[in-house]
Design an enzyme around this catalytic site. Structure first.
Site, PDB file in Angstrom:
ATOM      1  CG  HIS A  54      -3.276  -0.453  -6.733  1.00 32.18           C
ATOM      2  ND1 HIS A  54      -3.579   0.353  -5.662  1.00 32.18           N
ATOM      3  CD2 HIS A  54      -3.363  -1.731  -6.264  1.00 32.18           C
ATOM      4  CE1 HIS A  54      -3.839  -0.402  -4.599  1.00 32.18           C
ATOM      5  NE2 HIS A  54      -3.715  -1.674  -4.946  1.00 32.18           N
ATOM      6  CD  GLU A  97      -2.667   3.564  -5.692  1.00 33.73           C
ATOM      7  OE1 GLU A  97      -3.798   3.017  -5.795  1.00 33.73           O
ATOM      8  OE2 GLU A  97      -1.666   2.963  -5.277  1.00 33.73           O
ATOM      9  NE  ARG A 148      -4.354  -1.170   0.044  1.00 33.82           N
ATOM     10  CZ  ARG A 148      -4.557  -2.249  -0.705  1.00 33.82           C
ATOM     11  NH1 ARG A 148      -3.582  -2.687  -1.478  1.00 33.82           N
ATOM     12  NH2 ARG A 148      -5.720  -2.874  -0.688  1.00 33.82           N
TER      13      ARG A 148
END
Length: 348
Positions: free
Chosen positions: A291, A272, A243
């Site tokens: 991601h 993000e 993360r």
């Protein structure tokens, strides 16, 4: 009218739009339940439609303390992800509500991606690709002449849960020395995977590759900062498939710009998608992916079916399989059904 109401924020989850809830309902076969979308424009609007729900299927919006405190009869909050940072788990625990995730659905994919980032960052794959495309063929070999061979180098893990263990399994045949820091896991468990238990400083100082796998919990926000990157080797590659919030991004950028470390290979960022002025977008010593580590053809189907299974267990009176706050279970009317230990914990 269905016996059980499962409320979920309206809209797509992750990057897969539409499709309804047929896969979740497979796991709910035989349970008189329906999944009802609640408007997600504001907390008030969401609560108006979700407050009387028997269960919450979290996706798309933060499930805050205010939302949790407004739920009148919720028996479980279920997520279709590994990370649970979108839910205020502390608030759910205070209300006695189990929170479930899918910790073992796409471990292999993330481990594959972590190993991909390690190799791509080490051999400067993106830079090499650009050289060829830009007519700089002759620059390729000289750029790698100072990079050692991979065998014999050290890969250090920060957190040693399922993904890190699967990554270690992939890394071992490359001849890498493996070590890990995880205060929540017994040293003997780490050793059983062919990995040397170590302190955080030992991992940072000795590793040629540092792979970050810590979960996004409030106490781990900015777990790594300037003082940590300064301990690393100047030749080190930093990898993060965990993360983004666990790393102070400004400190990481400074470490890369000033040469405290050599390279970063990242699937996750603090914000993000990144803003257009994020310095890492133009840095040659950074490899980025969007991601996507968990993505594969089976990703969406597997996690949705698991969500339905967890909801079915709780709504029919049984413990969920993957509960991130298991202390609440003993105070519920739910029955334990598992014949063996469930390996719960922060990094399980």
């Amino acid at each position: 009218m269905a016996k059980f109401k499962i409320a979920t924020p309206a809209g797509a989850s992750f990057t897969v739009a539409g499709g309804g809830y047929d896969l979740e309902m497979e796991g709910l076969a035989g349970v008189n339940a329906e999944i009802v979308e609640a408007p997600s424009g504001s907390e008030d609007e969401f609560l108006k439609h979700a407050k009387d729900a028997d269960a919450l299927y979290g996706k798309g919006i933060p499930i805050t303390k205010r939302i949790i405190d407004g739920l009148q009869r919720c028996k479980v909050i279920t997520l279709g992800s590994v990370g649970v940072d979108s839910v205020d788990v502390k608030a759910a625990t205070a209300r006695g509500i189990p929170v479930t995730n899918v910790p073992d659905t796409f471990i292999e994919e993330v481990a594959d991606h972590a190993m991909t980032l390690l190799l791509a960052g080490f051999r400067r794959l993106v830079e090499q690709d650009k050289m060829v495309r830009q007519g700089r063929w002759s620059e390729g070999r000289p750029a790698l002449l100072k990079i050692p061979r991979l065998a014999g180098l050290t890969l250090g893990f920060i957190s040693f849960g399922r993904v890190a263990r699967a990554t270690a399994k992939r890394a071992a045949p490359f001849g890498l020395r493996l070590m890990a820091y995880d205060p929540f896991i017994e040293e003997m468990v780490i050793s059983e995977h062919g990995v040397m238990p170590a302190t955080l400083s030992e991992v940072l100082q000795q590793s040629d590759f540092v792979s970050m796998h810590a979960p996004a919990r409030p106490e781990l926000n900015h777990m790594l900062g300037e003082e940590h990157f300064r301990q690393m080797k100047k030749s080190a590659v930093f990898i993060n498939t965990g993360r983004g919030a666990t790393v102070n991004e400004e400190a990481l950028i400074k470490a890369l710009q000033e040469g405290w470390i050599a390279h970063a290979a990242l699937d996750v960022l603090e914000t993000e998608p990144p803003s257009h002025n994020n310095p890492m977008l133009s840095m040659e010593n950074v490899t980025l992916t969007a991601h996507v580590a968990s993505a594969s053809a089976r990703f969406d189907e597997a996690r949705k079916r698991r969500v339905g299974f967890e909801l079915s267990l709780v709504l029919t009176g049984f413990w969920p399989k993957s509960c991130v706050n298991p202390s609440v279970l003993q105070n519920t009317q739910l029955k334990r059904w598992q014949p063996v230990g469930m390996d719960r914990g922060p990094n399980s």
